[in-house]
Design an enzyme around this catalytic site. Structure first.
Site, PDB file in Angstrom:
ATOM      1  N   HIS A   1       8.460 -10.970 -13.251  1.00 37.04           N
ATOM      2  CA  HIS A   1       9.245 -11.520 -14.370  1.00 37.04           C
ATOM      3  C   HIS A   1       8.341 -11.634 -15.588  1.00 37.04           C
ATOM      4  O   HIS A   1       7.220 -12.113 -15.479  1.00 37.04           O
ATOM      5  CB  HIS A   1       9.775 -12.903 -13.997  1.00 37.04           C
TER       6      HIS A   1
ATOM      7  N   LEU B   1      18.058  20.289 -10.563  1.00 33.40           N
ATOM      8  CA  LEU B   1      17.069  19.330 -11.037  1.00 33.40           C
ATOM      9  C   LEU B   1      15.680  19.851 -10.666  1.00 33.40           C
ATOM     10  O   LEU B   1      15.485  20.359  -9.562  1.00 33.40           O
ATOM     11  CB  LEU B   1      17.278  17.955 -10.395  1.00 33.40           C
ATOM     12  N   ALA B   2      14.721  19.696 -11.575  1.00 31.52           N
ATOM     13  CA  ALA B   2      13.374  20.194 -11.311  1.00 31.52           C
ATOM     14  C   ALA B   2      12.781  19.576 -10.047  1.00 31.52           C
ATOM     15  O   ALA B   2      12.146  20.269  -9.245  1.00 31.52           O
ATOM     16  CB  ALA B   2      12.474  19.911 -12.505  1.00 31.52           C
TER      17      ALA B   2
ATOM     18  N   ILE C   1      23.088  17.801 -20.110  1.00 28.26           N
ATOM     19  CA  ILE C   1      22.508  18.516 -21.252  1.00 28.26           C
ATOM     20  C   ILE C   1      23.222  18.130 -22.535  1.00 28.26           C
ATOM     21  O   ILE C   1      22.596  17.844 -23.565  1.00 28.26           O
ATOM     22  CB  ILE C   1      22.576  20.038 -21.024  1.00 28.26           C
TER      23      ILE C   1
ATOM     24  N   GLY D   1      28.224  16.770 -19.981  1.00 26.87           N
ATOM     25  CA  GLY D   1      27.332  16.508 -18.855  1.00 26.87           C
ATOM     26  C   GLY D   1      25.948  16.124 -19.351  1.00 26.87           C
ATOM     27  O   GLY D   1      25.764  15.744 -20.507  1.00 26.87           O
TER      28      GLY D   1
END
Length: 462
Positions: free
Chosen positions: A439, A313-314, A183, A181
């Protein structure tokens, strides 16, 4: 103030990580009298043992790769090796600067900060340092710790967690990473950049298995090219010490040996022995259960962050903490749409996404109602300049909004902001296609993907 038994705070927060301190800052901003209790350091896992230090390691790894490979850009350098003491000094300076800033923020908002190990003592109080802190409302935000498996003991020596990996005083010659995953693949990526031989063991069919399958396959292809090995689809059975390392055996009998084994199978909630169940808080597998407004079954208690079964998630913790503070201050609040949260895995190459995978979209809307398109970064000028490969994949409800954006490539995490707006504002491909993207930028690739989906591709074959 907290020693004064007559003081009753509007909000008592147990845990000073992302969710807890966000609630404290927002609550105080809105006029609430807030007490914030933290047993370790303000900022929690994300600042001290997670997001920030891992990204610092990954950036150091990127610099190492660029040093080795600079000649392809016409720049001659010599690579002499990785000085882990120097890497840690750089990483710790980043953390220290952010930590000092956060401490200053908390002080400036006149939040009562209490350092100590707190325990929920009633639906309206927390005991800490031999005193009782009373509040009209209590927010539980005690976070998470690295998980392991039955019979697999993390010893901090040869079998380590992500916490140990962040302070390792050397670059391991070889490493097995158990878990493919977020980590796991981030540490695998950093260690490979530092010069380790790395093998990732993932029991499911793909790396980063919660991502769109196309993103997983692109990452696997990139890892193969980088020489990062991986074994998919077979689960771990046991680990044992060898003379100078660790041997891992899988359920099918395959064996792998390395100097260290990193256990990266996810994080579990910190909730045991903290008085939650004794005070009637509903739990499931250690997680505190909440509704969409982060309310527990006890009217005076809310919970946020890794402690609850939402995305770990933070930035989710920030959002949940702010939601609680605003709800308690009487503001109108909107529940978090977790599908609309941007997700980034900061390995090389990066994996970034928002919205639904193609498989999930077909499940929700029906297979015949979903279309997708892929725009290769090979057609993007800035990506060619950076020598990064990958794709942007869009998932659309036929004749409707874009419901998934999935990106693989270096720096794709920096493109997920616009992707988040596209999903959350339910944009049609034609609406994004008419926007002019600068661009040459990688951001332009997101615009070109929408041009293609709108039926008018530019730097892409029909």
């Amino acid at each position: 103030m907290a020693n004064d038994a007559s003081t009753v705070f509007d909000l008592v927060i147990l845990g000073g990580g992302s969710g807890g301190y966000a609630a404290a800052l927002r609550g105080a901003q809105l006029g609430l009298d807030v007490a914030l209790i933290e047993k370790n350091k303000l900022g929690g896992t994300c600042l001290h043992n997670g997001c920030i230090p891992t990204k610092a390691l990954l950036h150091a790894g990127e610099v190492a790769d660029q040093s080795r490979e600079s000649e392809q850009f016409g720049v001659k350098t010599s690579f002499e090796g990785v000085d882990m003491a120097g890497v840690h000094k750089y990483k710790d300076e980043v953390i220290a600067g952010l930590y000092k800033g956060l401490q200053g923020l908390v002080a400036s908002r006149k939040i009562t900060y209490i350092e100590g190990e707190g325990r929920l003592s009633s639906p309206t109080s927390v005991d800490v340092n031999g005193q009782r802190v009373e509040g009209r409302h209590v927010l539980l935000a005690t976070g998470s710790v690295p998980k392991t498996l039955p019979g697999l003991e993390i010893d901090g020596n040869r079998i380590i967690s992500s916490d140990h990996a962040l302070t390792l005083d050397r670059v391991p010659k070889s490493a097995i990473v158990l878990g493919g995953g977020v980590i796991g693949v981030e540490f695998a990526s950093a260690w490979k950049s530092f010069g380790s031989e790395v093998t990732v063991i993932e029991g499911l069919k793909h790396l980063v298995p919660v991502e769109d399958e196309n993103s997983s396959k692109l990452l696997e292809r990139a890892f193969r090219k980088r020489g990062i090995k991986f074994n998919l689809g077979t689960f771990f059975q046991k680990a044992e010490y060898t003379q100078d390392g660790v041997k891992v055996t899988l359920a099918d009998g395959k064996e792998f040996e390395a100097e260290v084994l990193l256990v990266a199978i996810g994080r579990g909630p910190v909730s045991q022995g903290l008085g939650y169940e004794e005070n009637g808080v509903a739990m499931d597998r250690g997680f505190v259960l909440v509704d969409e407004y982060m309310r527990t079954n006890v009217p005076t208690i809310s919970a946020v962050g890794d402690l609850v079964p939402t995305l770990q998630l933070a930035h989710v913790g920030f959002a949940e903490g702010i939601l609680v503070a605003e709800r308690l201050a009487g503001l109108k609040t909107v529940p978090v749409d977790y599908d609309g949260v941007p997700r980034v895995t900061y390995c090389h190459p990066e994996v970034a996404s928002v919205g639904l995978t193609e498989a999930k979209a077909k499940e929700v809307y029906g297979a015949d109602k979903v279309v997708s398109i892929k725009f290769p970064l090979g057609g993007n000028g800035k990506s060619r300049i950076l020598k990064t490969a990958g794709e942007i994949k869009l998932v659309q409800v036929k004749d409707g909004a874009v419901v998934g954006v999935h990106m693989v490539g270096d720096r794709m995490g920096e493109q997920v902001g616009e992707a988040q707006l596209i999903y959350n504002w339910e944009a049609l491909p034609a609406e994004v296609a008419q926007l002019i993207h600068a661009h040459p930028t990688q951001n332009e690739a997101l615009g070109e993907a929408h041009l293609a989906l709108a039926g008018k591709p530019l730097h892409m074959h029909d």
